[in-house]
Design a protein around this motif. Structure first.
Motif, PDB file in Angstrom:
ATOM      1  N   ALA A 115       0.844  -1.205   0.000  1.00 53.23           N
ATOM      2  CA  ALA A 115       0.000   0.000   0.000  1.00 53.23           C
ATOM      3  C   ALA A 115       0.876   1.250   0.000  1.00 53.23           C
ATOM      4  N   MET A 116       1.920   1.245   0.822  1.00 51.45           N
ATOM      5  CA  MET A 116       2.841   2.387   0.854  1.00 51.45           C
ATOM      6  C   MET A 116       3.492   2.593  -0.512  1.00 51.45           C
ATOM      7  N   TRP A 117       3.938   1.505  -1.139  1.00 53.39           N
ATOM      8  CA  TRP A 117       4.570   1.578  -2.455  1.00 53.39           C
ATOM      9  C   TRP A 117       3.584   2.152  -3.480  1.00 53.39           C
ATOM     10  N   MET A 118       2.324   1.681  -3.402  1.00 55.76           N
ATOM     11  CA  MET A 118       1.305   2.180  -4.318  1.00 55.76           C
ATOM     12  C   MET A 118       1.090   3.684  -4.118  1.00 55.76           C
ATOM     13  N   PHE A 119       1.056   4.129  -2.869  1.00 49.59           N
ATOM     14  CA  PHE A 119       0.890   5.560  -2.616  1.00 49.59           C
ATOM     15  C   PHE A 119       2.013   6.365  -3.266  1.00 49.59           C
ATOM     16  N   VAL A 120       3.235   5.860  -3.170  1.00 51.72           N
ATOM     17  CA  VAL A 120       4.385   6.557  -3.745  1.00 51.72           C
ATOM     18  C   VAL A 120       4.249   6.681  -5.257  1.00 51.72           C
ATOM     19  N   HIS A 121       3.952   5.573  -5.920  1.00 52.93           N
ATOM     20  CA  HIS A 121       3.999   5.551  -7.384  1.00 52.93           C
ATOM     21  C   HIS A 121       2.703   5.996  -8.063  1.00 52.93           C
ATOM     22  N   MET A 122       1.567   5.809  -7.410  1.00 54.27           N
ATOM     23  CA  MET A 122       0.304   6.164  -8.050  1.00 54.27           C
ATOM     24  C   MET A 122      -0.208   7.547  -7.664  1.00 54.27           C
ATOM     25  N   TYR A 123       0.229   8.056  -6.507  1.00 55.70           N
ATOM     26  CA  TYR A 123      -0.314   9.322  -6.036  1.00 55.70           C
ATOM     27  C   TYR A 123       0.757  10.381  -5.784  1.00 55.70           C
ATOM     28  N   ILE A 124       1.775  10.027  -5.005  1.00 54.21           N
ATOM     29  CA  ILE A 124       2.763  11.037  -4.620  1.00 54.21           C
ATOM     30  C   ILE A 124       3.591  11.492  -5.820  1.00 54.21           C
ATOM     31  N   TRP A 125       4.219  10.552  -6.540  1.00 55.03           N
ATOM     32  CA  TRP A 125       5.100  10.941  -7.630  1.00 55.03           C
ATOM     33  C   TRP A 125       4.375  11.707  -8.733  1.00 55.03           C
ATOM     34  N   PRO A 126       3.197  11.256  -9.229  1.00 53.54           N
ATOM     35  CA  PRO A 126       2.514  12.073 -10.242  1.00 53.54           C
ATOM     36  C   PRO A 126       2.164  13.481  -9.735  1.00 53.54           C
ATOM     37  N   ALA A 127       1.783  13.596  -8.458  1.00 53.46           N
ATOM     38  CA  ALA A 127       1.464  14.925  -7.915  1.00 53.46           C
ATOM     39  C   ALA A 127       2.721  15.775  -7.773  1.00 53.46           C
ATOM     40  N   VAL A 128       3.814  15.173  -7.348  1.00 59.65           N
ATOM     41  CA  VAL A 128       5.082  15.916  -7.238  1.00 59.65           C
ATOM     42  C   VAL A 128       5.500  16.444  -8.607  1.00 59.65           C
ATOM     43  N   GLN A 129       5.287  15.652  -9.652  1.00 62.44           N
ATOM     44  CA  GLN A 129       5.642  16.100 -11.001  1.00 62.44           C
ATOM     45  C   GLN A 129       4.890  17.376 -11.373  1.00 62.44           C
ATOM     46  N   VAL A 130       3.638  17.487 -10.968  1.00 62.32           N
ATOM     47  CA  VAL A 130       2.869  18.710 -11.240  1.00 62.32           C
ATOM     48  C   VAL A 130       3.426  19.870 -10.411  1.00 62.32           C
ATOM     49  N   VAL A 131       3.708  19.600  -9.146  1.00 65.40           N
ATOM     50  CA  VAL A 131       4.191  20.655  -8.245  1.00 65.40           C
ATOM     51  C   VAL A 131       5.517  21.235  -8.727  1.00 65.40           C
ATOM     52  N   ILE A 132       6.444  20.383  -9.169  1.00 69.24           N
ATOM     53  CA  ILE A 132       7.770  20.890  -9.555  1.00 69.24           C
ATOM     54  C   ILE A 132       7.871  21.232 -11.042  1.00 69.24           C
ATOM     55  N   GLY A 133       6.762  21.075 -11.766  1.00 69.59           N
ATOM     56  CA  GLY A 133       6.730  21.527 -13.153  1.00 69.59           C
ATOM     57  C   GLY A 133       7.145  20.505 -14.201  1.00 69.59           C
ATOM     58  N   LEU A 134       7.279  19.248 -13.839  1.00 65.54           N
ATOM     59  CA  LEU A 134       7.590  18.227 -14.845  1.00 65.54           C
ATOM     60  C   LEU A 134       6.364  17.856 -15.663  1.00 65.54           C
ATOM     61  N   ARG A 135       5.180  18.123 -15.110  1.00 67.61           N
ATOM     62  CA  ARG A 135       3.906  17.965 -15.813  1.00 67.61           C
ATOM     63  C   ARG A 135       3.207  19.320 -15.781  1.00 67.61           C
ATOM     64  N   PRO A 136       2.484  19.643 -16.842  1.00 66.01           N
ATOM     65  CA  PRO A 136       1.816  20.948 -16.861  1.00 66.01           C
ATOM     66  C   PRO A 136       0.696  21.025 -15.828  1.00 66.01           C
ATOM     67  N   GLY A 137       0.503  22.212 -15.321  1.00 63.71           N
ATOM     68  CA  GLY A 137      -0.582  22.440 -14.376  1.00 63.71           C
ATOM     69  C   GLY A 137      -0.651  23.899 -13.998  1.00 63.71           C
ATOM     70  N   ASN A 138      -1.887  24.411 -13.931  1.00 65.11           N
ATOM     71  CA  ASN A 138      -2.066  25.805 -13.511  1.00 65.11           C
ATOM     72  C   ASN A 138      -1.998  25.883 -11.988  1.00 65.11           C
ATOM     73  N   ALA A 139      -2.256  27.047 -11.440  1.00 58.34           N
ATOM     74  CA  ALA A 139      -2.140  27.252  -9.992  1.00 58.34           C
ATOM     75  C   ALA A 139      -3.108  26.350  -9.226  1.00 58.34           C
ATOM     76  N   ASP A 140      -4.314  26.156  -9.759  1.00 59.75           N
ATOM     77  CA  ASP A 140      -5.296  25.293  -9.093  1.00 59.75           C
ATOM     78  C   ASP A 140      -4.825  23.831  -9.102  1.00 59.75           C
ATOM     79  N   ALA A 141      -4.298  23.384 -10.229  1.00 65.00           N
ATOM     80  CA  ALA A 141      -3.793  22.005 -10.329  1.00 65.00           C
ATOM     81  C   ALA A 141      -2.616  21.787  -9.390  1.00 65.00           C
ATOM     82  N   LYS A 142      -1.756  22.793  -9.272  1.00 66.91           N
ATOM     83  CA  LYS A 142      -0.614  22.681  -8.362  1.00 66.91           C
ATOM     84  C   LYS A 142      -1.070  22.635  -6.905  1.00 66.91           C
TER      85      LYS A 142
END
Length: 177
Positions: free
Chosen positions: A118-145
């Motif tokens: 479950a912890m591994w799934m959280f890292v790869h399915m939720y945390i990493w994709p969200a981090v990519q938006v936060v640091i700009g590796l994936r596009p996202g406006n202010a609301d998405a960030k």
């Protein structure tokens, strides 16, 4: 003494020893980063101004995320190898005859395995994709960030909450019986 033991050990014993060493090392890094992210990085980001937050997003967060992801994957992969080499999974590959394992040990171990997955799934399915938006590796406006930041915080905290019982279950399964 270890060198002598390894020279007479069969390949499965050597594989199990190396897998256990890497598993413990990777788990230490992973849980250490779970603690760092929750108690240091997220707190620092909350108190940072835009310039400091930008520096952290470019310099610190990508490094932490890289180690976080890869340590979690190494811990899970080496854990799977350990399950086989210790006979919990596919026991006929590890033992020639049936081996009795106390039920409490099996329950503890599989509880730890499920929590770790479950912890591994959280890292790869939720945390990493969200981090990519936060640091700009994936596009996202202010609301998405903002939504991505909330998701990172939520799943980082869930990882922290699970880290203690998973660690306890794994250590107890290995050392109480």
């Amino acid at each position: 003494m270890l060198a002598v033991r390894l020279t007479v050990a069969d390949a499965v014993e050597v594989l199990a020893f190396l897998a256990r060493f890497l598993h413990v090392l990777a788990a230490m890094v992973w849980v250490g980063l779970v603690v760092f992210v929750n108690f240091v990085q997220l707190v620092a980001l909350q108190g940072a101004d835009d310039q400091a937050r930008g520096f952290l997003a470019k310099s610190v967060i990508p490094q932490v995320a890289w180690w976080y992801r890869h340590a979690s994957t190494l811990a899970v992969a080496t854990g799977a190898i350990l399950l086989v080499t210790s006979g919990y999974l596919l026991p006929s590959l590890a033992f020639a005859t049936e081996v009795h394992t106390p039920a409490a040990r099996v329950v503890l171990l599989w509880t730890g395995v499920l929590g770790g997955l479950a912890m591994w799934m959280f890292v790869h399915m939720y945390i990493w994709p969200a981090v990519q938006v936060v640091i700009g590796l994936r596009p996202g406006n202010a609301d998405a960030k903002a939504k991505a930041r909330s998701k990172v915080v939520l799943f980082a905290r869930l990882n922290l909450i699970l880290a203690v019982p998973v660690t306890l279950a794994m250590v107890a399964a290995a050392h109480l019986y």
